[in-house]
Write an enzyme that holds these catalytic residues in place. Structure first.
Site, PDB file in Angstrom:
ATOM      1  N   LYS A  33       5.158  18.028  -4.064  1.00 20.51           N
ATOM      2  CA  LYS A  33       4.959  18.782  -2.818  1.00 20.51           C
ATOM      3  C   LYS A  33       6.055  18.478  -1.802  1.00 20.51           C
ATOM      4  O   LYS A  33       6.545  19.374  -1.120  1.00 20.51           O
ATOM      5  CB  LYS A  33       3.586  18.455  -2.201  1.00 20.51           C
ATOM      6  N   ARG A 108      -7.315  18.921   5.332  1.00 23.90           N
ATOM      7  CA  ARG A 108      -7.814  18.172   4.175  1.00 23.90           C
ATOM      8  C   ARG A 108      -9.267  18.522   3.860  1.00 23.90           C
ATOM      9  O   ARG A 108      -9.729  18.293   2.737  1.00 23.90           O
ATOM     10  CB  ARG A 108      -7.731  16.665   4.445  1.00 23.90           C
ATOM     11  N   ARG A 148       6.835   5.303 -13.283  1.00 22.76           N
ATOM     12  CA  ARG A 148       7.843   5.024 -12.257  1.00 22.76           C
ATOM     13  C   ARG A 148       8.137   3.525 -12.163  1.00 22.76           C
ATOM     14  O   ARG A 148       7.227   2.699 -12.122  1.00 22.76           O
ATOM     15  CB  ARG A 148       7.355   5.549 -10.905  1.00 22.76           C
ATOM     16  N   ARG A 180       5.243  -0.522  -8.861  1.00 20.80           N
ATOM     17  CA  ARG A 180       4.514  -0.781  -7.628  1.00 20.80           C
ATOM     18  C   ARG A 180       3.006  -0.752  -7.893  1.00 20.80           C
ATOM     19  O   ARG A 180       2.542   0.019  -8.743  1.00 20.80           O
ATOM     20  CB  ARG A 180       4.878   0.251  -6.562  1.00 20.80           C
ATOM     21  N   ARG A 191      -7.055   8.210  -6.883  1.00 20.17           N
ATOM     22  CA  ARG A 191      -6.412   9.197  -6.006  1.00 20.17           C
ATOM     23  C   ARG A 191      -6.710  10.615  -6.487  1.00 20.17           C
ATOM     24  O   ARG A 191      -6.919  11.523  -5.680  1.00 20.17           O
ATOM     25  CB  ARG A 191      -4.905   8.959  -5.960  1.00 20.17           C
TER      26      ARG A 191
END
Length: 241
Positions: A33, A108, A148, A180, A191
């Site tokens: 996004k 949201r 990642r 991370r 999430r």
């Protein structure tokens, strides 16, 4: 009611007088996004309206809204919809939003979406929100996030799509690559659950009004941008009829 996935062969229109109006980009973590928002901002010369940026700016400037928000943040309490709405309303009064803007982090919830519709309709010169959802298959999103890796100087790799020459070592400075904590599968799963629960009512809100379309995000960045622009044009034309 428009919900089809935009064709990957579409190209961006050349009409420089086109008014994009308010655009809400929806999508799960990792769909891109932010990248697409920057492309639309550059293409149309419109700003990104980020509730996170607005909140930080109000707190930094010590505005009355900022003081109220800071008190809640310091207590570890979520900033209320009403307070966020007031900050957004103030931001939308700025002249750089007249041609349109990219919504980031707002609305949201269904309550925020309803409030925004009323807020925009109070200004005869403002177009309604167009919502476009970027969709990528779950497994690919999982690989984008959990694959990642990053070094101490912020060089980013992905063990699936862009691996380093030597596993675990940065190609540029030879330092160790780490994952991370936020990029773990457990965090990603939570999430996704939160995203789906919050977004479903917002999607249905815009879908019912014929102001929603899906764009496939599993393509090169430029093709995704072209798909978004084409979807935006179709929805704007439909809303003007």
């Amino acid at each position: 009611m428009t919900t089809s996935i935009a064709s990957e062969h579409e190209t961006a229109p050349s009409d420089k007088n086109f008014l994009p109006g308010p655009v809400l980009l929806l999508g799960a973590p990792g769909v891109g996004k932010g990248t697409q928002a920057k492309a639309l901002m550059a293409a149309y010369g419109i700003p990104q309206v980020s509730t996170g940026d607005i909140l930080r700016a109000n707190i930094s400037k010590g505005t009355e809204l900022g003081k109220a928000a800071k008190a809640l943040v310091d207590q570890g309490t979520l900033v209320s919809d009403d307070l966020v709405n007031q900050m957004v309303a103030d931001r939308l009064k700025q002249p750089d939003t007249r041609r349109g803007f990219i919504l980031d982090g707002f609305p949201r919830t269904l309550n925020q979406a309803n409030w925004l519709d009323v807020q925009l309709s109070s200004d005869a010169g403002t177009l309604p929100v167009i919502a476009i959802s970027i969709v990528v298959e779950y497994e690919q999103l999982l690989h984008r996030i959990t694959g990642r890796r990053i070094c101490g100087t912020d060089h980013i790799y992905n063990i699936y799509s862009n691996p380093p020459a030597v596993p675990g070592i940065c190609d540029v400075d030879g330092s160790a690559l780490i994952q991370r904590p936020d990029d773990s599968e457990a965090v990603f799963t939570e999430r996704m659950k939160t995203f789906e629960a919050q977004t479903a009512p917002v999607v249905e809100h815009y879908r019912k009004q014929g102001r929603f379309e899906i764009v496939g995000g599993d393509r090169p960045v430029e093709e995704v941008t072209a798909g978004i622009v084409s979807a935006l044009n179709r929805l704007r034309q439909a809303s003007n009829q």
